[in-house]
Design a protein around this motif. Structure first.
Motif, mmCIF file in Angstrom:
data_model
loop_
_atom_site.group_PDB
_atom_site.id
_atom_site.type_symbol
_atom_site.label_atom_id
_atom_site.label_comp_id
_atom_site.label_asym_id
_atom_site.label_seq_id
_atom_site.Cartn_x
_atom_site.Cartn_y
_atom_site.Cartn_z
ATOM 1 N N PRO A 1 0.736 -1.244 0.174
ATOM 2 C CA PRO A 1 0.032 -0.008 0.165
ATOM 3 C C PRO A 1 0.899 1.158 0.107
ATOM 4 N N GLU A 2 0.271 2.252 -0.713
ATOM 5 C CA GLU A 2 1.050 3.512 -0.859
ATOM 6 C C GLU A 2 1.093 4.111 0.562
ATOM 7 N N SER A 3 0.187 3.746 1.214
ATOM 8 C CA SER A 3 0.108 4.577 2.659
ATOM 9 C C SER A 3 1.206 3.950 3.683
ATOM 10 N N PHE A 4 1.752 2.996 3.195
ATOM 11 C CA PHE A 4 2.787 2.219 3.792
ATOM 12 C C PHE A 4 4.269 2.542 3.846
ATOM 13 N N SER A 5 4.388 3.901 3.437
ATOM 14 C CA SER A 5 5.758 4.265 2.809
ATOM 15 C C SER A 5 6.732 4.136 4.014
ATOM 16 N N LEU A 6 6.384 4.342 5.187
ATOM 17 C CA LEU A 6 7.108 4.492 6.412
ATOM 18 C C LEU A 6 7.358 2.926 6.849
ATOM 19 N N TYR A 7 7.049 1.869 6.193
ATOM 20 C CA TYR A 7 7.055 0.274 6.538
ATOM 21 C C TYR A 7 8.392 -0.043 5.751
ATOM 22 N N ASN A 8 8.969 -1.336 6.167
ATOM 23 C CA ASN A 8 9.888 -2.200 5.587
ATOM 24 C C ASN A 8 8.829 -2.995 4.924
ATOM 25 N N CYS A 9 9.047 -3.108 3.527
ATOM 26 C CA CYS A 9 8.149 -4.291 3.082
ATOM 27 C C CYS A 9 8.879 -5.566 2.366
ATOM 28 N N GLY B 1 13.243 -12.750 3.659
ATOM 29 C CA GLY B 1 13.381 -11.190 3.819
ATOM 30 C C GLY B 1 12.996 -10.658 5.328
ATOM 31 N N ALA B 2 11.982 -11.236 5.972
ATOM 32 C CA ALA B 2 11.489 -10.771 7.091
ATOM 33 C C ALA B 2 12.191 -10.971 8.202
ATOM 34 N N ILE B 3 12.940 -12.343 8.064
ATOM 35 C CA ILE B 3 13.828 -12.722 9.076
ATOM 36 C C ILE B 3 15.104 -11.718 9.041
ATOM 37 N N GLN B 4 15.550 -11.383 7.898
ATOM 38 C CA GLN B 4 16.570 -10.464 7.830
ATOM 39 C C GLN B 4 16.369 -9.109 8.404
ATOM 40 N N LEU B 5 15.367 -8.555 8.220
ATOM 41 C CA LEU B 5 14.901 -7.388 8.806
ATOM 42 C C LEU B 5 14.658 -7.359 10.267
ATOM 43 N N LEU B 6 14.025 -8.526 10.843
ATOM 44 C CA LEU B 6 13.990 -8.336 12.107
ATOM 45 C C LEU B 6 15.318 -8.565 12.961
ATOM 46 N N ASP B 7 16.200 -9.389 12.330
ATOM 47 C CA ASP B 7 17.479 -9.749 12.950
ATOM 48 C C ASP B 7 18.213 -8.310 12.904
ATOM 49 N N PHE B 8 18.072 -7.391 11.775
ATOM 50 C CA PHE B 8 18.769 -6.089 11.853
ATOM 51 C C PHE B 8 18.271 -5.053 12.873
ATOM 52 N N PHE B 9 16.971 -5.094 12.762
ATOM 53 C CA PHE B 9 16.320 -4.060 13.583
ATOM 54 C C PHE B 9 15.986 -4.419 15.000
ATOM 55 N N LYS B 10 15.629 -5.873 15.269
ATOM 56 C CA LYS B 10 15.611 -6.375 16.446
ATOM 57 C C LYS B 10 14.460 -5.716 17.471
ATOM 58 N N GLU B 11 13.598 -4.694 16.737
ATOM 59 C CA GLU B 11 12.400 -4.279 17.738
ATOM 60 C C GLU B 11 11.429 -4.182 16.684
#
Length: 100
Positions: A12-20, A26-36
């Protein structure tokens, strides 16, 4: 971090502040990087053997803090499994179902 995970739906365009991402990996890589996680918006069926439920299990097993879980899947059996897991393991986390 805000995270949207879906293998098919347009982001969604309204999700511009989201990591998609489209994949479990891909989700696991982002979770491991941000950790929160502030918000995670999940589909159940990700087009591979791994599902949105596997992502929830990973978050729980790795003690990644999450504030809000949203499920947007139309796979009702998968939603049921994810909701059961959320109720058992994420008792203090806000949960919303937003099936589209």
């Amino acid at each position: 971090m805000k995270l949207f995970v879906d293998d098919l739906r347009d982001f969604p365009e309204s999700f511009s502040l989201y990591n998609c991402t489209r994949t479990y990996k891909g989700a696991i890589q982002l979770l491991d990087f941000f950790k929160e996680v502030e918000i995670i918006n999940l589909d159940y069926d990700l087009g591979t053997k791994e599902t949105g439920l596997d992502i929830l299990k990973y978050i729980y097993e790795n003690k990644i803090p999450v504030k809000h879980i949203i499920i947007h899947s139309t796979d009702f059996q998968g939603v049921s499994l994810m909701e059961k897991y959320i109720k058992e393991h994420f008792k203090d986390v806000l949960y919303t179902y937003s099936g589209h």
